[in-house]
Enzyme design. Structure first.
Site, PDB file in Angstrom:
ATOM      1  N   HIS A 137       6.341   7.119   0.666  1.00  0.00           N
ATOM      2  CA  HIS A 137       6.730   6.870  -0.728  1.00  0.00           C
ATOM      3  C   HIS A 137       7.275   5.452  -0.903  1.00  0.00           C
ATOM      4  CE1 HIS A 137       8.271   8.124  -4.739  1.00  0.00           C
ATOM      5  NE2 HIS A 137       9.204   7.221  -4.476  1.00  0.00           N
ATOM      6  N   GLU A 138       8.209   5.077  -0.037  1.00  0.00           N
ATOM      7  CA  GLU A 138       8.830   3.759  -0.160  1.00  0.00           C
ATOM      8  C   GLU A 138       7.860   2.633   0.232  1.00  0.00           C
ATOM      9  OE1 GLU A 138      11.396   3.621  -1.802  1.00  0.00           O
ATOM     10  OE2 GLU A 138      12.015   5.710  -1.672  1.00  0.00           O
ATOM     11  N   HIS A 172       5.999   1.587  -2.851  1.00  0.00           N
ATOM     12  CA  HIS A 172       6.763   0.602  -3.640  1.00  0.00           C
ATOM     13  C   HIS A 172       6.740  -0.768  -2.969  1.00  0.00           C
ATOM     14  CE1 HIS A 172       8.244   3.565  -6.404  1.00  0.00           C
ATOM     15  NE2 HIS A 172       8.980   4.203  -5.522  1.00  0.00           N
TER      16      HIS A 172
END
Length: 453
Positions: A19-20, A23
């Site tokens: 997920h990170e 980003h």
């Protein structure tokens, strides 16, 4: 316990990292400086920089979640920023770039799920065939026309590949308040080698929200067909051996009652401690009767019958396999279906049609991580894919603090042509944090109640 903890840490850790990373990678692609990449929240307990990179790679104290901290002029006065700083400022980027950076986290979770499902479809997923057990003549399934041993072929014209596929399709029908038109096959009694093709309507529209939360198939009288009750092995000095039973024998009847499968055999024996039972048995050579008296065993404060005979697993299995692009397409479709179903469940919770007891937290996730890891690698990977989808969907909810809340701000900015004033954004952040804390309290409460019960 150790296996459960390790399975939970690996599953949650990998999902947070993906997920990170979404980003992080899109932020760097958009020319935004990333100051910190953290796994976990709170106080950093490990910090590492590589070369001249401005990014701190961090492990933080609270192992729930993570974050990517970017250079943001809302946090640092512009007067203190250099020209290089301003070029790599998150807030200085166009609204579409900010949208791409924020959306990249949930998208990474969906992409991970697609990859995992695609790999599973390439390797092959073993699952029981959609052959049903119908024990009660008063059940909805029996009244609709189903009989024990029917094999489901299609639901509303769509092919049913396995038991899980059948359950999934029927659940969707129930959620949409639609009846299911089911095509199935049944052995022809007059011609042993022939199968009759039949079709019935199952009233799945009558399923309530509470039914769908529980085992809705059992509510309708549908179980998994397990084949005849076949003895796997017999202890030389046990009750079964003394009665003349051998490995491979099939129990057809008990006291003139026809036995559907091993599950019914266990139920009858358990309910008959110390009672002599007459069994009709089929062996490789002939049918014969034996009498056996189950031992009376105390279990959970109740007397139950036992004959200490393991039964063979007679479930008919199928392996679902796809190759290349077909596997990827199937993985993407399953990810889409699961995402839509998750959103429907959330919507039903908000409307009060589904209980808030379905909100689960880290304790339940850890429990399921341990269970699926013990079952096998395929089950564990499927579990990670499902949690990845849930993480992606939850992060897209329009709650300030979450990615979906930020996307809501930027969408309004696109519509109005100007960003939301800082004071309103701050108020929304506080409100979103309060909502998130309430959800966490509910999730922990449900976890504790579920584990205690």
């Amino acid at each position: 316990m150790i296996q459960t903890v390790l399975a939970f840490v690996f599953a949650l850790g990998s999902l947070i990292i993906f997920h990170e990373l979404g980003h992080f990678l899109v932020a760097r692609w958009c020319g935004v400086r990333v100051l910190r990449f953290s796994i976990g929240m709170g106080k950093p307990i490990f910090v590492k920089k590589f070369g001249n990179s401005p990014t701190e790679w961090t492990i933080s104290a609270i192992p729930l979640g993570g974050y990517v901290k970017m250079l943001d002029s809302r946090e640092v006065p512009k007067s203190e920023m250099t020209d290089d700083d301003l070029r790599e400022d998150f807030s200085g980027k166009s609204v579409w770039r900010r949208i791409a950076i924020v959306a990249a986290g949930p998208i990474a979770n969906f992409l991970l799920a697609i990859v995992l499902f695609s790999v599973l479809f390439m390797v092959g997923i073993a699952d029981p065939i959609a052959k049903i057990r119908v024990a009660s003549q008063t059940s909805t399934a029996y009244q609709s026309g189903f009989r024990h041993g029917d094999h489901i072929l299609r639901i509303d014209g769509e092919a049913v590949q396995s038991w899980s596929d059948m359950r999934w399709k029927l659940m969707q029908k129930g959620l949409n308040k639609q009846d299911a038109i089911i095509a199935f096959e049944r052995p022809n009694r007059d011609r042993a080698t022939s199968m009759d093709q039949l079709e019935i309507k199952l009233p799945t529209s009558q399923l309530s929200a509470s039914d769908l939360e529980a085992d809705f198939l059992n509510k309708m009288g549908i179980g998994l067909y397990r084949g005849l009750a076949t003895i796997q092995e017999v202890s030389p000095n046990g009750l079964a051996a003394k009665a003349g039973l051998q490995a491979g024998d099939q129990i057809l009847e008990i006291d003139d009652h026809k036995i559907l499968d091993g599950r019914e055999l266990v139920d009858i024996i358990s309910a008959s401690p110390g009672k002599t039972l007459t069994m009709l048995v089929s062996s490789a050579k002939q049918e014969f009767e034996v009498q056996i008296t189950p031992d009376s065993v105390l279990e959970n404060g109740k007397r139950i019958g036992r004959i200490q005979v393991p039964l063979a697993s007679n479930m008919e299995m199928t392996t679902i396999t796809y190759s290349g692009l077909d596997a990827i397409a199937k993985g993407a479709f399953k990810t889409w279906q699961t995402s839509v179903l998750t959103l429907k469940m959330i919507g039903n919770m908000l409307l009060g049609d589904v209980s808030w007891k379905n909100i689960t937290g880290p304790l339940t996730i850890a429990d399921y991580a341990g269970q699926t890891a013990r079952i096998g690698l395929i089950s564990y990977i499927s579990f990670i894919a499902l949690i990845s989808i849930s993480l992606g969907v939850m992060n897209l909810l329009p709650i300030p603090v979450l990615d979906g809340g930020h996307l809501l701000y930027y969408s309004l900015e696109v519509l109005t042509g100007r960003p939301i004033p800082d004071k309103y954004a701050e108020m929304a952040q506080r409100g979103g944090l309060a909502v998130l804390l309430c959800l966490m309290v509910v999730a922990f409460f449900n976890d504790i109640v579920r584990l205690m019960s």
